[in-house]
Design a protein around this motif. Structure first.
Motif, PDB file in Angstrom:
ATOM      1  N   GLY A 113       0.832  -1.205   0.000  1.00 25.84           N
ATOM      2  CA  GLY A 113       0.000   0.000   0.000  1.00 25.84           C
ATOM      3  C   GLY A 113       0.865   1.253   0.000  1.00 25.84           C
ATOM      4  N   LEU A 114       1.961   1.221   0.742  1.00 27.46           N
ATOM      5  CA  LEU A 114       2.888   2.365   0.761  1.00 27.46           C
ATOM      6  C   LEU A 114       3.478   2.607  -0.622  1.00 27.46           C
ATOM      7  CD1 LEU A 114       4.881   1.855   4.109  1.00 27.46           C
ATOM      8  CD2 LEU A 114       3.537   3.875   3.505  1.00 27.46           C
ATOM      9  N   GLY A 165      -1.566   1.937   4.283  1.00 26.43           N
ATOM     10  CA  GLY A 165      -0.281   2.227   3.656  1.00 26.43           C
ATOM     11  C   GLY A 165      -0.421   3.261   2.551  1.00 26.43           C
ATOM     12  N   ALA A 166      -1.480   3.121   1.740  1.00 28.79           N
ATOM     13  CA  ALA A 166      -1.679   4.041   0.613  1.00 28.79           C
ATOM     14  C   ALA A 166      -1.894   5.473   1.101  1.00 28.79           C
ATOM     15  CB  ALA A 166      -2.870   3.584  -0.232  1.00 28.79           C
ATOM     16  N   ALA A 167      -2.644   5.626   2.209  1.00 28.35           N
ATOM     17  CA  ALA A 167      -2.918   6.972   2.721  1.00 28.35           C
ATOM     18  C   ALA A 167      -1.711   7.545   3.471  1.00 28.35           C
ATOM     19  CB  ALA A 167      -4.141   6.940   3.643  1.00 28.35           C
ATOM     20  N   LEU A 216       4.202  10.506   4.676  1.00 30.79           N
ATOM     21  CA  LEU A 216       5.619  10.213   4.945  1.00 30.79           C
ATOM     22  C   LEU A 216       6.515  10.936   3.959  1.00 30.79           C
ATOM     23  CD1 LEU A 216       5.516   6.376   5.734  1.00 30.79           C
ATOM     24  CD2 LEU A 216       5.910   8.258   7.329  1.00 30.79           C
ATOM     25  N   LEU A 217       6.119  10.936   2.681  1.00 34.01           N
ATOM     26  CA  LEU A 217       6.951  11.593   1.658  1.00 34.01           C
ATOM     27  C   LEU A 217       7.100  13.077   1.973  1.00 34.01           C
ATOM     28  CD1 LEU A 217       5.657  10.043  -1.691  1.00 34.01           C
ATOM     29  CD2 LEU A 217       7.930   9.776  -0.691  1.00 34.01           C
ATOM     30  N   PRO A 227      -4.849   7.877  -1.339  1.00 31.55           N
ATOM     31  CA  PRO A 227      -3.544   8.468  -0.992  1.00 31.55           C
ATOM     32  C   PRO A 227      -3.645   9.972  -0.725  1.00 31.55           C
ATOM     33  CG  PRO A 227      -3.323   6.985  -2.847  1.00 31.55           C
ATOM     34  CD  PRO A 227      -4.793   7.157  -2.610  1.00 31.55           C
ATOM     35  N   ALA A 228      -4.539  10.682  -1.420  1.00 32.48           N
ATOM     36  CA  ALA A 228      -4.653  12.133  -1.214  1.00 32.48           C
ATOM     37  C   ALA A 228      -5.083  12.469   0.212  1.00 32.48           C
ATOM     38  CB  ALA A 228      -5.625  12.741  -2.226  1.00 32.48           C
ATOM     39  N   ILE A 229      -5.729  11.509   0.906  1.00 31.99           N
ATOM     40  CA  ILE A 229      -6.104  11.740   2.313  1.00 31.99           C
ATOM     41  C   ILE A 229      -4.854  12.091   3.124  1.00 31.99           C
ATOM     42  CG2 ILE A 229      -6.938  10.577   4.413  1.00 31.99           C
ATOM     43  CD1 ILE A 229      -8.907   9.052   2.637  1.00 31.99           C
ATOM     44  N   GLY A 230      -3.725  11.453   2.772  1.00 33.34           N
ATOM     45  CA  GLY A 230      -2.468  11.689   3.490  1.00 33.34           C
ATOM     46  C   GLY A 230      -1.901  13.085   3.299  1.00 33.34           C
ATOM     47  N   LEU A 231      -2.500  13.866   2.394  1.00 34.14           N
ATOM     48  CA  LEU A 231      -2.043  15.248   2.220  1.00 34.14           C
ATOM     49  C   LEU A 231      -2.768  16.188   3.191  1.00 34.14           C
ATOM     50  CD1 LEU A 231      -1.852  15.293  -1.680  1.00 34.14           C
ATOM     51  CD2 LEU A 231       0.051  15.112  -0.065  1.00 34.14           C
ATOM     52  N   LEU A 232      -3.676  15.589   4.011  1.00 31.67           N
ATOM     53  CA  LEU A 232      -4.346  16.304   5.102  1.00 31.67           C
ATOM     54  C   LEU A 232      -5.116  17.536   4.633  1.00 31.67           C
ATOM     55  CD1 LEU A 232      -1.468  16.069   7.750  1.00 31.67           C
ATOM     56  CD2 LEU A 232      -3.289  14.427   7.277  1.00 31.67           C
TER      57      LEU A 232
END
Lengths: 155, 139
Positions: free
Chosen positions: A10-11, B54-56, B61-62, A107-112
């Motif tokens: 997933g990463l 992991g995807a989120a 992390l990047l 993945p865009a969720i991780g951009l907060l």
């Protein structure tokens, strides 16, 4: 073990989405805006993904089974039906309106930022509603089949 | 405007393809976000939740640990974004997949169904962008 590898894969997926620009709705919409501010980048995303996935799948699917599962879980449906076409078309309308697709939004969720969360929430509601309708339709079909079967038995 | 980013897009695409190959090699599963989301809370779906986490986490992390710059701009107003999510959720459920499932994994398997689905959503997405940007003058 399976949870750890899934997390790591997933990463890799999320990093690919982020680095490629797929997590950026403006970039996605610009890819489709050939008549306006065209940004051809996303053609290279799909090209890069297929350049790895096509030979990779050929190698992997030659093996009898995956490493952590007894078998490969491949889609079995072959029929090209109306739902495939109109469902995909409906997805296209949604994708064109916002520039978010499922693989880009998670993945865009991780951009907060708030937008990916809003999109993911209503997308989740859409998936649940469609699943409920599909379950209901399948039950109706099997009910009808049962009734018809019973009648044949009587006659 | 967004800039043409051939190197990042090709590299990122390669990583998406690598993730698809790894998920098939280790778990025997298609790396399609639609299927992974739809089955996330099904019994035995723990691997799907781990994949989603992991995807989120990756962009976070990047940006935070790697100092990588990830562009983000959401041009649609929030109401349109919400409506778009609903349409996407329903559409991918009946269409049986999205960009990752049909457009990458399905095409890599030379699936005719995925080719038809990919053509359908690519054409309609282009038409939708044309209508909203050039006929309606933006959302």
């Amino acid at each position: 073990m399976a949870l750890l590898t899934a997390l790591l894969i997933g990463l890799v997926f999320g990093a690919g989405i982020a680095v490629s620009g797929m997590a950026n709705p403006a970039k996605v919409v610009n890819f489709f805006d050939i008549a306006g501010s065209w940004d051809p980048s996303l053609a290279l995303v799909m090209g890069g993904a297929l350049a790895v996935a096509y030979p990779g799948y050929r190698l992997v699917l030659r093996r009898p089974a995956p490493v952590l599962d007894p078998r490969f879980h491949l889609p079995e449906r072959r029929r090209i039906d109306a739902a495939l076409v109109w469902g995909s078309a409906l997805f296209g309308i949604g994708w064109g309106l916002s520039g978010f697709c499922p693989g880009g939004a998670i993945p865009a969720i991780g951009l907060l930022r708030p937008e990916p969360l809003i999109f993911t929430a209503t997308m989740g509601a859409g998936i649940l509603a469609a699943k409920a309708q599909q379950r209901w339709a399948a039950e109706r079909r099997s009910d009808r089949a049962r009734r018809q079967g019973a009648c044949r038995g009587c006659g | 405007m967004t800039e043409f980013t051939p190197v990042q897009s090709l590299l990122g695409g390669g990583l998406i393809g690598l993730a698809a190959v790894l998920l098939m090699a280790l778990h025997g599963r298609i790396a399609g976000m639609t299927g992974i989301l739809a089955g996330a809370f099904a019994p035995g779906g723990g691997w799907r939740l781990a994949f989603l986490l992991g995807a989120a986490l990756a962009p976070l992390l990047l940006v935070r640990a790697g100092g990588v710059e990830i562009g983000f701009d959401s041009p649609a107003p929030l109401g349109w974004t919400a409506l778009s999510g609903l349409l996407v959720g329903i559409g991918v459920s009946y269409g049986g997949g999205c960009t990752s499932g049909h457009g990458v994994c399905g095409l890599a398997r030379l699936s005719a169904r995925s080719l038809v689905a990919t053509l359908s959503f690519m054409l309609v997405t282009g038409a939708t962008v044309y209508v909203t940007r050039h006929l309606m003058g933006g959302l």
